[in-house]
Scaffold this motif. Structure first.
Motif, PDB file in Angstrom:
ATOM      1  N   CYS A 223     -34.762  -7.174   9.763  1.00 59.08           N
ATOM      2  CA  CYS A 223     -35.864  -7.512   8.844  1.00 59.08           C
ATOM      3  C   CYS A 223     -36.450  -8.889   9.141  1.00 59.08           C
ATOM      4  CB  CYS A 223     -35.377  -7.473   7.396  1.00 59.08           C
ATOM      5  SG  CYS A 223     -35.418  -5.838   6.651  1.00 59.08           S
ATOM      6  N   THR A 224     -35.605  -9.844   9.463  1.00 54.78           N
ATOM      7  CA  THR A 224     -36.072 -11.229   9.612  1.00 54.78           C
ATOM      8  C   THR A 224     -36.303 -11.653  11.058  1.00 54.78           C
ATOM      9  OG1 THR A 224     -33.782 -12.064   9.641  1.00 54.78           O
ATOM     10  CG2 THR A 224     -34.886 -11.934   7.497  1.00 54.78           C
TER      11      THR A 224
ATOM     12  N   THR B 265     -39.252 -14.435  12.333  1.00 56.47           N
ATOM     13  CA  THR B 265     -38.659 -15.747  12.627  1.00 56.47           C
ATOM     14  C   THR B 265     -38.875 -16.142  14.081  1.00 56.47           C
ATOM     15  OG1 THR B 265     -36.957 -15.439  10.924  1.00 56.47           O
ATOM     16  CG2 THR B 265     -36.519 -17.094  12.612  1.00 56.47           C
TER      17      THR B 265
ATOM     18  N   GLN C 109     -41.636  -6.208   3.797  1.00 56.28           N
ATOM     19  CA  GLN C 109     -40.498  -6.978   4.309  1.00 56.28           C
ATOM     20  C   GLN C 109     -39.667  -7.537   3.163  1.00 56.28           C
ATOM     21  OE1 GLN C 109     -41.019 -10.956   5.882  1.00 56.28           O
ATOM     22  NE2 GLN C 109     -39.780 -10.480   7.680  1.00 56.28           N
TER      23      GLN C 109
ATOM     24  N   ILE D 225     -35.692  -6.792   2.418  1.00 58.81           N
ATOM     25  CA  ILE D 225     -34.751  -7.926   2.427  1.00 58.81           C
ATOM     26  C   ILE D 225     -33.953  -7.950   1.122  1.00 58.81           C
ATOM     27  CG2 ILE D 225     -34.597 -10.450   2.249  1.00 58.81           C
ATOM     28  CD1 ILE D 225     -36.801 -10.621   4.363  1.00 58.81           C
TER      29      ILE D 225
ATOM     30  N   PHE E 231     -40.035 -15.607   6.469  1.00 57.06           N
ATOM     31  CA  PHE E 231     -39.924 -14.239   5.962  1.00 57.06           C
ATOM     32  C   PHE E 231     -40.444 -14.250   4.533  1.00 57.06           C
ATOM     33  CE2 PHE E 231     -35.930 -16.515   5.565  1.00 57.06           C
ATOM     34  CZ  PHE E 231     -35.712 -16.474   4.188  1.00 57.06           C
TER      35      PHE E 231
ATOM     36  N   TYR F  98     -32.117 -19.757   5.560  1.00 54.15           N
ATOM     37  CA  TYR F  98     -31.614 -19.239   6.841  1.00 54.15           C
ATOM     38  C   TYR F  98     -30.099 -19.010   6.777  1.00 54.15           C
ATOM     39  CZ  TYR F  98     -36.042 -20.082   9.262  1.00 54.15           C
ATOM     40  OH  TYR F  98     -37.360 -20.030   9.666  1.00 54.15           O
TER      41      TYR F  98
END
Length: 324
Positions: free
Chosen positions: A85-86, A90, A109, A113, A187, A287
């Motif tokens: 997803c990320t 990123t 998204q 998430i 994200f 993160y």
């Protein structure tokens, strides 16, 4: 996603909605994004290879076809989902400065998430329940957690996440947005999008808080209660060796719980109350929440679980023998 940084608006009377949002890399360190991408790539690679390895070993090793490892498989699949997803957005920012993401793509998204985060929380609760049954009622464990029961638990976890979060994208789409379109992360995150609106967001805040407390909050409380009952059972065991052996089976799970819940609680607190928190801190906690657990979980279980470790070593030996 596109490379340009211009955002158009859809106008309908007094209703404004951006066609896209602008994502953020690491604030203040934009010039170093190429170099910063190296540890991120390493973490993503570890997460992808590690979780795929866990799934492969459990599938190929008959002795690991037990509830504990079925739940570990669910955890690995969820972690793979979070990584996928990320990763595109990123690395897209770090490598190509691709900051633009379409409004609907951003909501999609965000939805996945949050679903995967809720699923991970529920899987950790199911694993705590498995450890409690295994330690407190070892003779009844196979009859309580049958393969059918594990499948039903898995389906219930997925449905709970999907249904509870389904209103969130629609609640965001009904809002009117102001001129600002820059997100705080690479994200899309619900509080981040919500705070860009210039409409009344009380319903969004209330629903988000209720869902968070009734799902992830309750999961955490029940995990703590499970370990209180486990400790109570362990204390009653006859010898010190039995106590240590019982607790040793829980170490991997405790580590996974801490790695997941600590940054998640931290990020939630920052978004709710941390108006004066530096943007860099906000970004790093985000993160840590989304990238570190998927990378660390396979390592934790490979190191602490003797069954996983032995199965991995057997697989490596077979591979080296076949090469010869």
């Amino acid at each position: 996603m596109e490379h340009d940084s211009h955002t158009t608006w859809e106008f309908n009377g007094s209703f404004y909605q951006p066609s896209a949002f602008l994502m953020m890399g690491i604030p203040g360190l934009e010039a170093l994004h190429y170099w910063i991408s190296i540890p991120f790539c390493a973490l993503y690679l570890i997460a992808l290879l590690g979780n795929c390895m866990i799934l492969f070993i459990i599938k190929k090793t008959q002795s690991l076809h037990e509830p504990m490892y079925y739940f570990l498989s669910m955890l690995a699949v969820t972690d793979l989902g979070l990584v996928l997803c990320t990763l595109p957005t990123t690395l897209g920012i770090f490598w190509f400065n691709m900051r633009r993401i379409g409004f609907d793509a951003c909501l999609t998204q965000m939805y996945f998430i949050h679903i995967l985060s809720f699923i991970e929380s529920s899987v950790l609760l199911a694993m705590a329940f498995d450890r409690f049954i295994a330690i407190s009622h070892p003779l009844r464990h196979p009859s309580i957690l049958t393969k059918t029961t594990v499948i039903k638990i898995g389906l219930a976890i997925i449905l709970r996440g999907m249904i509870s979060l389904l209103p969130i994208p629609f609640l965001l789409k009904r809002l009117t947005y102001c001129g600002k379109t820059e997100l705080s992360h690479s994200f899309c995150f619900h509080p981040d999008i919500m705070n860009l609106a210039c409409a009344d967001i009380k319903v969004n805040v209330f629903y988000g808080m209720i869902i968070l407390l009734s799902t992830v909050g309750m999961d955490f409380i029940f995990i703590v209660l499970s370990y209180i009952l486990i400790i109570k059972t362990v204390i009653s065991l006859a010898t010190k060796e039995e106590c240590l052996k019982a607790l040793n089976t829980c170490v991997s799970h405790i580590c996974a719980v801490l790695v997941f819940f600590i940054p998640m609680i931290g990020l939630s607190m920052i978004h709710r109350f941390g108006k004066n928190v530096p943007p860099l801190v906000n970004t790093l906690v985000a993160y840590t929440y989304l990238i570190i657990p998927p990378a660390l979980n396979p390592i934790i279980y490979s190191i602490k679980s003797s069954h996983i470790r032995e199965a991995l070593l057997r697989a490596l030996r077979r591979k080296s023998e076949s090469d010869w």
